[in-house]
Design a protein around this motif. Structure first.
Motif, PDB file in Angstrom:
ATOM      1  N   ALA A 164      -4.461  56.623  14.811  1.00 47.82           N
ATOM      2  CA  ALA A 164      -4.793  55.203  14.952  1.00 47.82           C
ATOM      3  C   ALA A 164      -3.726  54.295  14.342  1.00 47.82           C
ATOM      4  CB  ALA A 164      -6.149  54.913  14.299  1.00 47.82           C
ATOM      5  N   PRO A 165      -2.463  54.402  14.794  1.00 49.03           N
ATOM      6  CA  PRO A 165      -1.416  53.522  14.259  1.00 49.03           C
ATOM      7  C   PRO A 165      -1.817  52.056  14.413  1.00 49.03           C
ATOM      8  CG  PRO A 165      -0.495  55.146  15.775  1.00 49.03           C
ATOM      9  CD  PRO A 165      -1.969  55.240  15.899  1.00 49.03           C
ATOM     10  N   ALA A 166      -1.647  51.286  13.369  1.00 42.49           N
ATOM     11  CA  ALA A 166      -2.041  49.875  13.423  1.00 42.49           C
ATOM     12  C   ALA A 166      -1.062  49.088  14.286  1.00 42.49           C
ATOM     13  CB  ALA A 166      -2.089  49.293  12.013  1.00 42.49           C
ATOM     14  N   ASP A 167      -1.577  48.459  15.330  1.00 39.46           N
ATOM     15  CA  ASP A 167      -0.757  47.563  16.144  1.00 39.46           C
ATOM     16  C   ASP A 167      -0.721  46.220  15.413  1.00 39.46           C
ATOM     17  OD1 ASP A 167       0.553  46.074  18.024  1.00 39.46           O
ATOM     18  OD2 ASP A 167      -0.809  46.534  19.682  1.00 39.46           O
ATOM     19  N   VAL A 168       0.220  46.093  14.492  1.00 42.46           N
ATOM     20  CA  VAL A 168       0.230  44.944  13.580  1.00 42.46           C
ATOM     21  C   VAL A 168       0.447  43.618  14.298  1.00 42.46           C
ATOM     22  CG1 VAL A 168       0.903  46.252  11.544  1.00 42.46           C
ATOM     23  CG2 VAL A 168       2.670  45.394  13.088  1.00 42.46           C
ATOM     24  N   GLU A 169       0.937  43.663  15.517  1.00 39.69           N
ATOM     25  CA  GLU A 169       1.169  42.424  16.260  1.00 39.69           C
ATOM     26  C   GLU A 169      -0.036  42.000  17.083  1.00 39.69           C
ATOM     27  OE1 GLU A 169       4.903  43.104  18.435  1.00 39.69           O
ATOM     28  OE2 GLU A 169       5.344  44.531  16.837  1.00 39.69           O
ATOM     29  N   ASN A 170      -0.966  42.921  17.311  1.00 39.24           N
ATOM     30  CA  ASN A 170      -2.108  42.616  18.172  1.00 39.24           C
ATOM     31  C   ASN A 170      -3.446  43.038  17.579  1.00 39.24           C
ATOM     32  OD1 ASN A 170      -0.600  41.699  20.699  1.00 39.24           O
ATOM     33  ND2 ASN A 170       0.298  43.718  20.367  1.00 39.24           N
ATOM     34  N   GLY A 171      -3.475  43.347  16.287  1.00 40.77           N
ATOM     35  CA  GLY A 171      -4.715  43.747  15.638  1.00 40.77           C
ATOM     36  C   GLY A 171      -5.636  42.553  15.405  1.00 40.77           C
ATOM     37  N   PRO A 172      -6.723  42.753  14.655  1.00 37.53           N
ATOM     38  CA  PRO A 172      -7.663  41.665  14.374  1.00 37.53           C
ATOM     39  C   PRO A 172      -6.945  40.443  13.811  1.00 37.53           C
ATOM     40  CG  PRO A 172      -8.553  43.747  13.641  1.00 37.53           C
ATOM     41  CD  PRO A 172      -7.143  44.024  14.046  1.00 37.53           C
ATOM     42  N   GLU A 173      -7.196  39.298  14.403  1.00 42.30           N
ATOM     43  CA  GLU A 173      -6.455  38.082  14.041  1.00 42.30           C
ATOM     44  C   GLU A 173      -6.591  37.731  12.567  1.00 42.30           C
ATOM     45  OE1 GLU A 173      -6.062  33.438  15.589  1.00 42.30           O
ATOM     46  OE2 GLU A 173      -7.390  34.859  16.611  1.00 42.30           O
ATOM     47  N   LEU A 174      -7.775  37.920  11.999  1.00 45.06           N
ATOM     48  CA  LEU A 174      -8.010  37.547  10.605  1.00 45.06           C
ATOM     49  C   LEU A 174      -7.323  38.495   9.622  1.00 45.06           C
ATOM     50  CD1 LEU A 174     -11.800  36.536  10.728  1.00 45.06           C
ATOM     51  CD2 LEU A 174      -9.777  35.040  10.721  1.00 45.06           C
ATOM     52  N   GLU A 175      -6.837  39.621  10.110  1.00 46.84           N
ATOM     53  CA  GLU A 175      -6.211  40.608   9.224  1.00 46.84           C
ATOM     54  C   GLU A 175      -4.695  40.671   9.374  1.00 46.84           C
ATOM     55  OE1 GLU A 175      -7.627  42.200   6.932  1.00 46.84           O
ATOM     56  OE2 GLU A 175      -9.767  42.226   7.397  1.00 46.84           O
ATOM     57  N   ARG A 176      -4.165  40.049  10.415  1.00 48.73           N
ATOM     58  CA  ARG A 176      -2.732  40.206  10.697  1.00 48.73           C
ATOM     59  C   ARG A 176      -1.838  39.711   9.564  1.00 48.73           C
ATOM     60  NH1 ARG A 176      -2.603  37.748  16.763  1.00 48.73           N
ATOM     61  NH2 ARG A 176      -4.310  38.992  17.606  1.00 48.73           N
ATOM     62  N   TYR A 177      -2.293  38.697   8.831  1.00 47.35           N
ATOM     63  CA  TYR A 177      -1.452  38.146   7.764  1.00 47.35           C
ATOM     64  C   TYR A 177      -1.156  39.181   6.692  1.00 47.35           C
ATOM     65  CZ  TYR A 177      -5.431  37.862   4.543  1.00 47.35           C
ATOM     66  OH  TYR A 177      -6.465  38.175   3.723  1.00 47.35           O
ATOM     67  N   ARG A 178      -2.068  40.131   6.504  1.00 43.91           N
ATOM     68  CA  ARG A 178      -1.868  41.138   5.457  1.00 43.91           C
ATOM     69  C   ARG A 178      -0.808  42.175   5.837  1.00 43.91           C
ATOM     70  NH1 ARG A 178      -6.668  44.106   2.902  1.00 43.91           N
ATOM     71  NH2 ARG A 178      -7.681  44.246   4.950  1.00 43.91           N
ATOM     72  N   VAL A 179      -0.562  42.320   7.129  1.00 41.78           N
ATOM     73  CA  VAL A 179       0.375  43.356   7.582  1.00 41.78           C
ATOM     74  C   VAL A 179       1.586  42.766   8.286  1.00 41.78           C
ATOM     75  CG1 VAL A 179      -1.448  45.087   7.763  1.00 41.78           C
ATOM     76  CG2 VAL A 179      -0.931  43.641   9.735  1.00 41.78           C
ATOM     77  N   ALA A 180       1.772  41.469   8.156  1.00 43.11           N
ATOM     78  CA  ALA A 180       2.858  40.787   8.877  1.00 43.11           C
ATOM     79  C   ALA A 180       4.227  41.363   8.547  1.00 43.11           C
ATOM     80  CB  ALA A 180       2.828  39.290   8.555  1.00 43.11           C
ATOM     81  N   ALA A 181       4.418  41.837   7.329  1.00 38.93           N
ATOM     82  CA  ALA A 181       5.727  42.363   6.922  1.00 38.93           C
ATOM     83  C   ALA A 181       6.090  43.644   7.664  1.00 38.93           C
ATOM     84  CB  ALA A 181       5.742  42.617   5.414  1.00 38.93           C
ATOM     85  N   PHE A 182       5.106  44.300   8.288  1.00 37.49           N
ATOM     86  CA  PHE A 182       5.358  45.549   9.004  1.00 37.49           C
ATOM     87  C   PHE A 182       5.631  45.319  10.487  1.00 37.49           C
ATOM     88  CE2 PHE A 182       3.280  46.715   5.153  1.00 37.49           C
ATOM     89  CZ  PHE A 182       3.740  47.983   4.829  1.00 37.49           C
ATOM     90  N   SER A 183       5.708  44.060  10.881  1.00 35.99           N
ATOM     91  CA  SER A 183       6.019  43.697  12.267  1.00 35.99           C
ATOM     92  C   SER A 183       7.522  43.428  12.393  1.00 35.99           C
ATOM     93  CB  SER A 183       5.225  42.443  12.651  1.00 35.99           C
ATOM     94  OG  SER A 183       5.479  42.056  13.969  1.00 35.99           O
ATOM     95  N   PRO A 184       8.118  43.801  13.537  1.00 33.35           N
ATOM     96  CA  PRO A 184       7.531  44.449  14.704  1.00 33.35           C
ATOM     97  C   PRO A 184       7.378  45.953  14.518  1.00 33.35           C
ATOM     98  CG  PRO A 184       9.853  44.088  15.079  1.00 33.35           C
ATOM     99  CD  PRO A 184       9.543  43.455  13.742  1.00 33.35           C
ATOM    100  N   VAL A 185       6.589  46.550  15.397  1.00 29.67           N
ATOM    101  CA  VAL A 185       6.396  47.996  15.362  1.00 29.67           C
ATOM    102  C   VAL A 185       7.685  48.691  15.806  1.00 29.67           C
ATOM    103  CG1 VAL A 185       5.120  49.933  16.364  1.00 29.67           C
ATOM    104  CG2 VAL A 185       3.942  47.770  15.858  1.00 29.67           C
ATOM    105  N   PRO A 186       8.253  49.598  14.996  1.00 25.08           N
ATOM    106  CA  PRO A 186       9.454  50.329  15.418  1.00 25.08           C
ATOM    107  C   PRO A 186       9.150  51.163  16.659  1.00 25.08           C
ATOM    108  CG  PRO A 186       9.084  50.564  13.059  1.00 25.08           C
ATOM    109  CD  PRO A 186       7.845  49.954  13.629  1.00 25.08           C
ATOM    110  N   LEU A 187      10.044  51.156  17.617  1.00 22.68           N
ATOM    111  CA  LEU A 187       9.819  51.884  18.859  1.00 22.68           C
ATOM    112  C   LEU A 187      10.943  52.874  19.157  1.00 22.68           C
ATOM    113  CD1 LEU A 187       8.448  48.985  21.112  1.00 22.68           C
ATOM    114  CD2 LEU A 187       7.143  50.781  19.947  1.00 22.68           C
ATOM    115  N   SER A 188      11.493  53.450  18.092  1.00 22.63           N
ATOM    116  CA  SER A 188      12.565  54.449  18.241  1.00 22.63           C
ATOM    117  C   SER A 188      11.966  55.855  18.262  1.00 22.63           C
ATOM    118  CB  SER A 188      13.560  54.337  17.085  1.00 22.63           C
ATOM    119  OG  SER A 188      14.101  53.041  17.014  1.00 22.63           O
TER     120      SER A 188
END
Length: 269
Positions: A164-188
């Motif tokens: 269940a990798p957290a989609d930090v860019e599209n997760g619950p709106e009220l929680e995104r601020y807590r994980v903003a530093a992990f955006s964008p999701v690496p896609l390598s």
């Protein structure tokens, strides 16, 4: 970043004993063709799970043998993994069965600091004296991919189960601020065998995004059904399906390390 898994080495004695055990008594296998399909034997093992969700002793015994040459490193996500979380259950289960297992510890689980979290993960991996299998959940999965993108994880990492990798860019709106530093999701692409597990009703990750992440990370994808975020609120006990997913990953890593031909791999699988 590492370009090949062939550079890693697994203790030959451990691999030899594990492969011998596999020949004597095969471990249940899973299909990774885009859907989670359990073979008939694995389905019968599911029926042995008791009402508390404890894993059957037969699966635990076989998986413990497969993991003998590795250290399992638990990588929790946002808010950590409570005592009833499957990651905590696995840690107790593995420890009780002689499997080397530890977990990454963070200073603050509710307010993740990107740099500190990455540093803690790298330090934990470097302490391992065996090849490491990472078992990440939610933001812990993103932490792993960020550390890889930065080229910080040593070559002792042999594989990763990314649940269940957290989609930090599209997760619950009220929680995104807590994980903003992990955006964008690496896609390598990840430089070792990996499995992405997704749920059909996860508020943090759609099945479409889960498949996309798996494709970009060169990982296999497993549909775990309707399990929510597969975390603290899911009440999964020992999560038998997850143990089978981990076993499949472990067998893939062992086969990579032994350098078997494609024909030999098909026979063993």
């Amino acid at each position: 970043m590492r370009q090949s898994v062939n550079k890693r080495t697994v203790d030959a004695k451990n691999i030899g004993s594990v492969m011998s055990a596999l020949k004597r008594k095969p471990v249940p296998r899973l299909s990774f063709s885009g859907q989670s399909r359990l073979p008939q034997k694995a389905a019968s093992l599911h029926q042995q799970v008791d009402v508390q969700g404890s894993a059957p002793e037969e699966i635990v015994r076989r998986l413990s043998a497969s993991l003998a040459g590795f250290e399992v490193l638990i990588v929790p996500g946002l808010d950590g993994s409570a005592r009833h979380h499957w990651q905590s259950s696995w840690q107790r289960l593995f420890r009780a069965n002689g499997v080397a297992v530890r977990r990454v510890t963070q200073a603050n689980w509710s307010k993740p600091d990107y740099e500190n979290w990455v540093t803690a993960l790298v330090a934990a991996v470097k302490k391992s004296k065996k090849p490491v299998l990472l078992v990440g959940h939610s933001l812990g999965c993103l932490l792993i991919t960020h550390a890889i993108k930065k080229g910080l994880l040593p070559e002792t990492v042999a594989g990763a189960l990314l649940v269940a990798p957290a989609d930090v860019e599209n997760g619950p709106e009220l929680e995104r601020y807590r994980v903003a530093a992990f955006s964008p999701v690496p896609l390598s692409p990840l430089p070792f065998p990996s499995v992405v597990v997704g749920s059909r009703n996860d508020p943090w990750l759609s099945v479409t995004s889960a498949r996309k992440f798996a494709r970009h990370w060169s990982a296999s994808f497993v549909d775990a059904g309707r399990k929510g975020h597969i975390g603290n609120q899911s009440d999964l006990g020992d999560w038998l399906d997850g143990l089978l997913f981990l076993d499949r990953l472990t067998q893939t890593v062992l086969l990579e390390k032994t350098g078997l031909s494609r024909h030999q791999k098909r026979v063993l699988q």
